[in-house]
Scaffold this motif. Structure first.
Motif, PDB file in Angstrom:
ATOM      1  N   ARG A 145       0.842  -1.259   0.054  1.00 32.13           N
ATOM      2  CA  ARG A 145       0.061   0.274   0.049  1.00 32.13           C
ATOM      3  C   ARG A 145       0.982   1.122  -0.144  1.00 32.13           C
ATOM      4  O   ARG A 145       1.965   1.365   0.816  1.00 32.13           O
ATOM      5  CB  ARG A 145      -1.033  -0.023   1.208  1.00 32.13           C
ATOM      6  CG  ARG A 145      -1.804   0.872   1.500  1.00 32.13           C
ATOM      7  CD  ARG A 145      -2.913   0.927   2.428  1.00 32.13           C
ATOM      8  NE  ARG A 145      -2.502  -0.015   3.526  1.00 32.13           N
ATOM      9  CZ  ARG A 145      -2.904  -0.240   4.673  1.00 32.13           C
ATOM     10  NH1 ARG A 145      -3.624   0.878   4.870  1.00 32.13           N
ATOM     11  NH2 ARG A 145      -2.508  -1.085   5.585  1.00 32.13           N
ATOM     12  N   ALA A 162       1.476   5.242  -0.112  1.00 27.23           N
ATOM     13  CA  ALA A 162       0.970   6.640   0.687  1.00 27.23           C
ATOM     14  C   ALA A 162       2.057   7.465   0.675  1.00 27.23           C
ATOM     15  O   ALA A 162       3.203   7.300   0.400  1.00 27.23           O
ATOM     16  CB  ALA A 162       0.559   6.316   2.115  1.00 27.23           C
ATOM     17  N   ALA A 202      -5.362  12.358  -2.720  1.00 27.64           N
ATOM     18  CA  ALA A 202      -5.823  11.749  -1.346  1.00 27.64           C
ATOM     19  C   ALA A 202      -6.339  10.434  -1.608  1.00 27.64           C
ATOM     20  O   ALA A 202      -6.236   9.571  -0.686  1.00 27.64           O
ATOM     21  CB  ALA A 202      -6.687  12.719  -0.728  1.00 27.64           C
ATOM     22  N   ASN A 203      -7.129  10.337  -2.818  1.00 32.97           N
ATOM     23  CA  ASN A 203      -7.687   8.915  -2.910  1.00 32.97           C
ATOM     24  C   ASN A 203      -6.598   7.866  -3.100  1.00 32.97           C
ATOM     25  O   ASN A 203      -6.791   6.808  -2.865  1.00 32.97           O
ATOM     26  CB  ASN A 203      -8.534   8.813  -4.214  1.00 32.97           C
ATOM     27  CG  ASN A 203      -9.808   9.816  -3.987  1.00 32.97           C
ATOM     28  OD1 ASN A 203     -10.199   9.765  -2.672  1.00 32.97           O
ATOM     29  ND2 ASN A 203     -10.630  10.100  -4.817  1.00 32.97           N
ATOM     30  N   GLY A 231      -3.613   8.335  -1.450  1.00 35.70           N
ATOM     31  CA  GLY A 231      -3.099   8.201  -0.356  1.00 35.70           C
ATOM     32  C   GLY A 231      -2.185   9.120  -0.060  1.00 35.70           C
ATOM     33  O   GLY A 231      -1.250   8.817   0.786  1.00 35.70           O
ATOM     34  N   ARG A 266      -4.896  12.374   8.370  1.00 33.25           N
ATOM     35  CA  ARG A 266      -5.440  11.612   7.049  1.00 33.25           C
ATOM     36  C   ARG A 266      -4.406  10.521   6.802  1.00 33.25           C
ATOM     37  O   ARG A 266      -4.860   9.651   6.233  1.00 33.25           O
ATOM     38  CB  ARG A 266      -5.820  12.410   6.046  1.00 33.25           C
ATOM     39  CG  ARG A 266      -6.833  13.259   6.295  1.00 33.25           C
ATOM     40  CD  ARG A 266      -7.328  14.252   5.185  1.00 33.25           C
ATOM     41  NE  ARG A 266      -8.115  13.467   4.187  1.00 33.25           N
ATOM     42  CZ  ARG A 266      -8.278  13.600   2.886  1.00 33.25           C
ATOM     43  NH1 ARG A 266      -7.868  15.049   2.534  1.00 33.25           N
ATOM     44  NH2 ARG A 266      -9.112  13.019   1.972  1.00 33.25           N
ATOM     45  N   LEU A 267      -3.353  11.029   6.556  1.00 30.40           N
ATOM     46  CA  LEU A 267      -1.995   9.965   6.066  1.00 30.40           C
ATOM     47  C   LEU A 267      -2.043   8.739   7.211  1.00 30.40           C
ATOM     48  O   LEU A 267      -2.071   7.418   6.893  1.00 30.40           O
ATOM     49  CB  LEU A 267      -0.879  10.545   6.158  1.00 30.40           C
ATOM     50  CG  LEU A 267       0.326   9.621   5.918  1.00 30.40           C
ATOM     51  CD1 LEU A 267       0.482   9.123   4.540  1.00 30.40           C
ATOM     52  CD2 LEU A 267       1.588  10.679   6.219  1.00 30.40           C
ATOM     53  N   PHE A 313      -4.991   6.535   6.868  1.00 32.71           N
ATOM     54  CA  PHE A 313      -4.718   5.829   5.479  1.00 32.71           C
ATOM     55  C   PHE A 313      -3.814   4.587   5.778  1.00 32.71           C
ATOM     56  O   PHE A 313      -4.164   3.448   5.103  1.00 32.71           O
ATOM     57  CB  PHE A 313      -4.218   6.404   4.342  1.00 32.71           C
ATOM     58  CG  PHE A 313      -4.364   5.899   3.205  1.00 32.71           C
ATOM     59  CD1 PHE A 313      -5.520   5.943   2.232  1.00 32.71           C
ATOM     60  CD2 PHE A 313      -3.292   5.222   2.648  1.00 32.71           C
ATOM     61  CE1 PHE A 313      -5.558   5.632   1.123  1.00 32.71           C
ATOM     62  CE2 PHE A 313      -3.244   4.651   1.352  1.00 32.71           C
ATOM     63  CZ  PHE A 313      -4.604   4.568   0.357  1.00 32.71           C
ATOM     64  N   ASP A 345      -6.331  -1.079  11.006  1.00 31.70           N
ATOM     65  CA  ASP A 345      -7.674  -1.107  10.928  1.00 31.70           C
ATOM     66  C   ASP A 345      -8.448  -0.982  12.099  1.00 31.70           C
ATOM     67  O   ASP A 345      -8.214  -1.743  12.938  1.00 31.70           O
ATOM     68  CB  ASP A 345      -7.870  -2.186   9.930  1.00 31.70           C
ATOM     69  CG  ASP A 345      -7.578  -2.114   8.402  1.00 31.70           C
ATOM     70  OD1 ASP A 345      -7.157  -1.043   8.184  1.00 31.70           O
ATOM     71  OD2 ASP A 345      -7.258  -3.440   7.853  1.00 31.70           O
TER      72      ASP A 345
END
Length: 224
Positions: free
Chosen positions: A95, A97, A127-128, A130, A216-217, A220, A224
């Motif tokens: 993933r 970011a 942002a979508n 990441g 927000r980072l 992301f 979870d």
């Protein structure tokens, strides 16, 4: 506060991080060692951004090493495309970011597109994927989140308030907005920038005022 005490405080703040002229190269090398086992990579421009992200994660109680999240200072936004392309097949297995300054957002967009990660055209598109944009930079975000008075309190705790007052009195900076003066003071030297990245993030975590791009980072890439 005497000079020896200030040096000791600075050493403690940067404990665990590379410092000195070779710090950027060493920090990148240390991060690259973690890439093969990583499930997420956070690309940042430099060492101070790496310190800020890792400090914020620790403040939230997250162990990025245990979560296999690697924060990689790539040496500037211009290196985004080259770095991602160099990951090869690993790029599709992790993933991705990142965090960047507003002035470099277009460079990051082009880098992501060149590496086949996406074709972001706006900050929302970034942002979508990441990647989150600071206005104007992370220091600016932290100063606005904390407020001038709180930032000056942090400076005072490190014995730096007197030096900051000296800068405020210089002809080039006299009468300027204190937020701009603080950004200039913290950006005058990589070691100072790195120190205050950690100190201001710790203050923001304690006050629950973490800047939105950093918050927000973490959301992301965090657990979870």
């Amino acid at each position: 506060m005497d000079a020896a005490r200030r040096r000791e405080l600075a050493r403690r703040v940067l404990d665990g991080y590379a410092s000195g002229p070779d710090a950027p190269v060493q920090a990148t090398a240390d991060a690259l060692v973690k890439i093969d086992r990583a499930v997420a990579l956070v690309l940042v421009e430099g060492v101070s951004d790496q310190i800020a992200v890792e400090t914020a994660a620790a403040g939230r109680g997250w162990d990025f090493d245990a979560e296999r999240v690697a924060v990689v200072p790539i040496g500037g936004a211009h290196a985004t495309g080259r770095f991602l392309t160099g990951l090869g097949p690993l790029r599709s297995r992790v993933r991705l970011a990142g965090l960047c300054d507003l002035a470099e957002a277009d460079i990051v967009r082009r880098g992501l597109a060149a590496a086949g990660v996406g074709t972001p055209r706006t900050r929302t598109d970034l942002a979508n994927l990441g990647f989150f944009v600071c206005v104007d930079d992370l220091e600016d975000e932290l100063i606005r989140a904390l407020g001038v008075q709180t930032v000056e309190t942090v400076l005072d705790s490190q014995g730096d308030l007197g030096s900051f007052r000296t800068l405020q009195g210089q002809p080039a900076w006299r009468g300027r907005r204190p937020e701009a003066q603080l950004r200039r003071f913290m950006g005058s030297g990589s070691r100072r920038k790195s120190r205050y990245a950690r100190l201001l993030v710790e203050a923001a975590i304690a006050r629950d005022t973490l800047p939105r791009p950093l918050d927000r980072l973490l959301a992301f890439v965090g657990p979870d």
